[in-house]
Design an enzyme around this catalytic site. Sequence first.
Site, PDB file in Angstrom:
ATOM      1  N   THR A 147      12.441  70.549  31.944  1.00 24.01           N
ATOM      2  CA  THR A 147      11.330  71.507  32.077  1.00 24.01           C
ATOM      3  C   THR A 147      11.669  72.821  31.361  1.00 24.01           C
ATOM      4  O   THR A 147      10.931  73.287  30.484  1.00 24.01           O
ATOM      5  CB  THR A 147      11.047  71.780  33.570  1.00 24.01           C
ATOM      6  OG1 THR A 147      10.745  70.542  34.207  1.00 24.01           O
ATOM      7  CG2 THR A 147       9.879  72.736  33.747  1.00 24.01           C
ATOM      8  N   ARG A 184      20.438  63.731  29.103  1.00 30.59           N
ATOM      9  CA  ARG A 184      21.112  62.575  29.710  1.00 30.59           C
ATOM     10  C   ARG A 184      20.646  61.297  29.043  1.00 30.59           C
ATOM     11  O   ARG A 184      21.403  60.395  28.756  1.00 30.59           O
ATOM     12  CB  ARG A 184      20.772  62.517  31.206  1.00 30.59           C
ATOM     13  CG  ARG A 184      21.941  62.611  32.114  1.00 30.59           C
ATOM     14  CD  ARG A 184      21.522  62.551  33.557  1.00 30.59           C
ATOM     15  NE  ARG A 184      20.195  63.092  33.802  1.00 30.59           N
ATOM     16  CZ  ARG A 184      19.837  63.709  34.906  1.00 30.59           C
ATOM     17  NH1 ARG A 184      20.718  63.871  35.871  1.00 30.59           N
ATOM     18  NH2 ARG A 184      18.615  64.165  35.077  1.00 30.59           N
ATOM     19  N   VAL A 223      16.900  84.081  38.884  1.00 26.59           N
ATOM     20  CA  VAL A 223      16.197  84.642  40.054  1.00 26.59           C
ATOM     21  C   VAL A 223      14.809  85.113  39.631  1.00 26.59           C
ATOM     22  O   VAL A 223      14.674  85.854  38.654  1.00 26.59           O
ATOM     23  CB  VAL A 223      16.969  85.838  40.662  1.00 26.59           C
ATOM     24  CG1 VAL A 223      16.239  86.370  41.893  1.00 26.59           C
ATOM     25  CG2 VAL A 223      18.397  85.450  41.011  1.00 26.59           C
ATOM     26  N   GLY A 231      12.200  83.646  38.252  1.00 26.02           N
ATOM     27  CA  GLY A 231      11.549  83.086  37.055  1.00 26.02           C
ATOM     28  C   GLY A 231      11.333  84.107  35.960  1.00 26.02           C
ATOM     29  O   GLY A 231      12.285  84.663  35.413  1.00 26.02           O
ATOM     30  N   GLY A 242       6.327  71.065  37.593  1.00 23.76           N
ATOM     31  CA  GLY A 242       7.642  71.486  37.073  1.00 23.76           C
ATOM     32  C   GLY A 242       8.232  72.681  37.809  1.00 23.76           C
ATOM     33  O   GLY A 242       9.142  73.325  37.312  1.00 23.76           O
ATOM     34  N   GLU A 253      12.902  71.923  42.236  1.00 23.77           N
ATOM     35  CA  GLU A 253      14.230  71.504  41.790  1.00 23.77           C
ATOM     36  C   GLU A 253      14.280  69.979  41.740  1.00 23.77           C
ATOM     37  O   GLU A 253      13.514  69.304  42.444  1.00 23.77           O
ATOM     38  CB  GLU A 253      15.294  71.994  42.785  1.00 23.77           C
ATOM     39  CG  GLU A 253      15.395  73.495  42.890  1.00 23.77           C
ATOM     40  CD  GLU A 253      15.732  74.154  41.562  1.00 23.77           C
ATOM     41  OE1 GLU A 253      16.729  73.783  40.943  1.00 23.77           O
ATOM     42  OE2 GLU A 253      14.981  75.048  41.144  1.00 23.77           O
ATOM     43  N   ASP A 286      17.408  77.086  47.880  1.00 21.43           N
ATOM     44  CA  ASP A 286      17.209  77.739  46.573  1.00 21.43           C
ATOM     45  C   ASP A 286      16.994  79.248  46.767  1.00 21.43           C
ATOM     46  O   ASP A 286      17.554  80.067  46.037  1.00 21.43           O
ATOM     47  CB  ASP A 286      16.009  77.103  45.859  1.00 21.43           C
ATOM     48  CG  ASP A 286      15.723  77.776  44.528  1.00 21.43           C
ATOM     49  OD1 ASP A 286      16.481  77.540  43.573  1.00 21.43           O
ATOM     50  OD2 ASP A 286      14.766  78.565  44.453  1.00 21.43           O
ATOM     51  N   LYS A 323      19.409  82.392  45.436  1.00 21.66           N
ATOM     52  CA  LYS A 323      18.912  83.590  44.736  1.00 21.66           C
ATOM     53  C   LYS A 323      19.255  84.860  45.520  1.00 21.66           C
ATOM     54  O   LYS A 323      19.631  85.879  44.922  1.00 21.66           O
ATOM     55  CB  LYS A 323      17.400  83.462  44.520  1.00 21.66           C
ATOM     56  CG  LYS A 323      17.053  82.353  43.520  1.00 21.66           C
ATOM     57  CD  LYS A 323      15.585  81.996  43.566  1.00 21.66           C
ATOM     58  CE  LYS A 323      15.241  80.934  42.534  1.00 21.66           C
ATOM     59  NZ  LYS A 323      13.918  80.329  42.745  1.00 21.66           N
ATOM     60  N   GLY A 331       8.483  77.446  36.762  1.00 22.54           N
ATOM     61  CA  GLY A 331       7.656  76.772  35.763  1.00 22.54           C
ATOM     62  C   GLY A 331       8.219  76.993  34.365  1.00 22.54           C
ATOM     63  O   GLY A 331       9.002  77.907  34.120  1.00 22.54           O
TER      64      GLY A 331
HETATM   65  P1  NAP Z   1      15.141  69.240  34.637  1.00 20.81           P
HETATM   66  O1  NAP Z   1      13.720  69.203  34.221  1.00 20.81           O
HETATM   67  O2  NAP Z   1      15.635  68.222  35.605  1.00 20.81           O
HETATM   68  O3  NAP Z   1      16.024  69.188  33.316  1.00 20.81           O
HETATM   69  C1  NAP Z   1      17.414  69.029  33.330  1.00 20.81           C
HETATM   70  C2  NAP Z   1      17.880  68.668  31.917  1.00 20.81           C
HETATM   71  O4  NAP Z   1      19.288  68.560  31.900  1.00 20.81           O
HETATM   72  C3  NAP Z   1      17.329  67.336  31.401  1.00 20.81           C
HETATM   73  O5  NAP Z   1      17.119  67.412  30.022  1.00 20.81           O
HETATM   74  C4  NAP Z   1      18.467  66.356  31.714  1.00 20.81           C
HETATM   75  O6  NAP Z   1      18.489  65.267  30.782  1.00 20.81           O
HETATM   76  C5  NAP Z   1      19.675  67.234  31.503  1.00 20.81           C
HETATM   77  N1  NAP Z   1      20.815  66.885  32.365  1.00 20.81           N
HETATM   78  C6  NAP Z   1      20.816  66.941  33.719  1.00 20.81           C
HETATM   79  N2  NAP Z   1      22.033  66.573  34.179  1.00 20.81           N
HETATM   80  C7  NAP Z   1      22.786  66.283  33.098  1.00 20.81           C
HETATM   81  C8  NAP Z   1      24.114  65.827  32.932  1.00 20.81           C
HETATM   82  N3  NAP Z   1      24.916  65.603  33.964  1.00 20.81           N
HETATM   83  N4  NAP Z   1      24.551  65.624  31.661  1.00 20.81           N
HETATM   84  C9  NAP Z   1      23.744  65.854  30.609  1.00 20.81           C
HETATM   85  N5  NAP Z   1      22.480  66.290  30.707  1.00 20.81           N
HETATM   86  C10 NAP Z   1      22.005  66.497  31.943  1.00 20.81           C
HETATM   87  O7  NAP Z   1      15.504  70.657  35.300  1.00 20.81           O
HETATM   88  P2  NAP Z   1      14.792  72.060  35.028  1.00 20.81           P
HETATM   89  O8  NAP Z   1      13.658  72.208  35.966  1.00 20.81           O
HETATM   90  O9  NAP Z   1      14.594  72.249  33.588  1.00 20.81           O
HETATM   91  O10 NAP Z   1      15.924  73.044  35.581  1.00 20.81           O
HETATM   92  C11 NAP Z   1      17.088  73.318  34.829  1.00 20.81           C
HETATM   93  C12 NAP Z   1      17.821  74.480  35.475  1.00 20.81           C
HETATM   94  O11 NAP Z   1      16.970  75.619  35.497  1.00 20.81           O
HETATM   95  C13 NAP Z   1      18.229  74.258  36.925  1.00 20.81           C
HETATM   96  O12 NAP Z   1      19.434  74.946  37.157  1.00 20.81           O
HETATM   97  C14 NAP Z   1      17.104  74.924  37.714  1.00 20.81           C
HETATM   98  O13 NAP Z   1      17.512  75.360  38.985  1.00 20.81           O
HETATM   99  C15 NAP Z   1      16.821  76.106  36.828  1.00 20.81           C
HETATM  100  N6  NAP Z   1      15.485  76.685  36.940  1.00 20.81           N
HETATM  101  C16 NAP Z   1      14.382  75.901  36.898  1.00 20.81           C
HETATM  102  C17 NAP Z   1      13.140  76.463  36.944  1.00 20.81           C
HETATM  103  C18 NAP Z   1      11.890  75.650  36.929  1.00 20.81           C
HETATM  104  O14 NAP Z   1      10.819  76.223  37.168  1.00 20.81           O
HETATM  105  N7  NAP Z   1      11.938  74.365  36.659  1.00 20.81           N
HETATM  106  C19 NAP Z   1      13.016  77.856  37.038  1.00 20.81           C
HETATM  107  C20 NAP Z   1      14.170  78.657  37.066  1.00 20.81           C
HETATM  108  C21 NAP Z   1      15.401  78.046  37.016  1.00 20.81           C
HETATM  109  P3  NAP Z   1      17.267  64.203  30.744  1.00 20.81           P
HETATM  110  O15 NAP Z   1      16.077  64.997  30.273  1.00 20.81           O
HETATM  111  O16 NAP Z   1      17.684  63.189  29.740  1.00 20.81           O
HETATM  112  O17 NAP Z   1      17.123  63.689  32.121  1.00 20.81           O
HETATM  113  N1  HSE Z   2      12.495  75.539  42.171  1.00 21.80           N
HETATM  114  C1  HSE Z   2      12.545  76.935  41.885  1.00 21.80           C
HETATM  115  C2  HSE Z   2      11.318  77.586  42.493  1.00 21.80           C
HETATM  116  C3  HSE Z   2      12.555  77.151  40.411  1.00 21.80           C
HETATM  117  O1  HSE Z   2      10.388  76.874  42.842  1.00 21.80           O
HETATM  118  O2  HSE Z   2      11.302  78.798  42.629  1.00 21.80           O
HETATM  119  C4  HSE Z   2      12.672  78.600  40.010  1.00 21.80           C
HETATM  120  O3  HSE Z   2      13.939  79.087  40.303  1.00 21.80           O
END
Ligand code: NAP
Ligand code: HSE
Length: 439
Positions: A15, A47, A134, A136, A189, A192, A203, A207, A306
């Site tokens: 995402t 992955r 923290v 977004g 998206g 977590e 989560d 933060k 997001g």
């Molecule tokens: P996600 O959609 O699950 O994406 C994770 C990515 O990392 C995917 O591309 C996955 O590969 C790859 N990956 C995961 N584990 C791996 C491993 N062991 N080795 C190699 N590649 C690996 O997660 P996300 O929502 O983007 O979140 C990523 C980070 O940002 C997290 O720390 C989350 O807490 C943080 N975050 C997310 C948001 C949000 O709104 N989503 C907001 C703020 C912070 P594949 O694609 O091949 O599966």
């Molecule tokens: N899962 C987290 C949330 C992503 O919903 O706030 C942003 O850190």
Amino acid sequence: MSKRTIQIGLCGLGTVGQGVWRHFNRMREELEGRLGTKVVLARASVRDLKKARGVKVAASKLTTDPLSIATDPSIDIVCELMGGTTVAREVTLAALSRGKIVISANKALICAHGAEIFAAARKGGGHFLFEASVAGGIPLIKAIREGLVANRFPRIYGILNGTCNYILTKMEELDTPYASVLKEAKRLGYAEAQESLDVEGWDTAHKASVLAWLAHGVWVRPEQMIVEGIERITPADFKNAAALGYGIKLLGIITRDFETDEIVVRVHPTLLPEGSVLAQVSGVFNAISVTGDVVGTTVYIGRGAGQDATASAVISDIADAVSLLLHGKGAHLMGEEGPTVPKGVRLAPPERIRGRYYVRLTVADLPGVLARVATIMARNKMSIASVIQSPSEEAGLASLVLTTHESDERSMRRALRALAGLSSVRQKPLLLRIGDLGD
Ligand code: NAP
Ligand code: HSE
């Protein structure tokens, strides 16, 4: 324009990673103009190479080995966007030990290994930037670290989890249970990969831990906090709260009493007065109230999760990182160690955590039950402020909602244990806090 081309590696193309890829490339010329140098997204790791993605990335740039990016001498900046605390930690430490700049959105990692990570950055001559971890898209880290550097922070609190705020908003609007809304939050998206981190409050705790460190220089672990999630809240709780003049929000709250030097960090669903700014913040939005002793109270509102909001924060760190590489500028005013840890600062014990409470009990609808409940409250020095009784969905049961006058956490927990032990109480009591926090 500098002759140097700065190379970025993205570890993770989910995402957040895809958001960074898309927006960075869309904005690239403009960003390069602003930064005064060429910058390229040179490599990315995933992955599963076969997974369909919303962005086009040349196969030659992709790998399944994130460590190969962290250790690649041609990569200047590593964005850790995978999540988790094992591979992410290895990748982060490997890059920092080589003097690279690491950008992270991973609050779970910072909470678990922050001290080690910042030490590794210092030792290896690297930097660790974490604006996206923290709130977004809200530039909250910069606000606290830079804009509010003149302040000490008696109180920081807010809505720190977009998924939970989205779920609570939809539950209230649509009168629907949380499980059906969670699916939508995942599809959008926001959630977590391990959704329990969101709905159980962890989560938000991660933060809050990052914010407590930024503001006070101490690492407070989730096990040392009160952490309660939103899973047991029902649409009926919104109706009860509304009848009392409140909305319900999951808050992270960090308070410090500078007289006693005690800190409290807690995460729990909170009844907020309907007219307060934070009670009006809905959907995926986060809102944080930061009170500084010089500035007074400031409030920050924006999308807290997001793809786009988070990409915005990661790209702002990329800009700082480029500036650091080119000029050594953009270094944070407080340094990357956080504020100096004050001697004697400690966590407040439960008897000094004060507040008002909302308790929902599902009880047998029989004579004497309310009297027994009231006796337990009185024995534990809990003064009842109001009682709402309504029929339960199950025949023969009633829902009893008590609110209390101000008391302390220890007395409330004792009373709750005693209430749960009554034979006429048929489900685990639900405890919510009433927030008289102001904005
Ligand atoms: P996600 O959609 O699950 O994406 C994770 C990515 O990392 C995917 O591309 C996955 O590969 C790859 N990956 C995961 N584990 C791996 C491993 N062991 N080795 C190699 N590649 C690996 O997660 P996300 O929502 O983007 O979140 C990523 C980070 O940002 C997290 O720390 C989350 O807490 C943080 N975050 C997310 C948001 C949000 O709104 N989503 C907001 C703020 C912070 P594949 O694609 O091949 O599966
Ligand atoms: N899962 C987290 C949330 C992503 O919903 O706030 C942003 O850190």
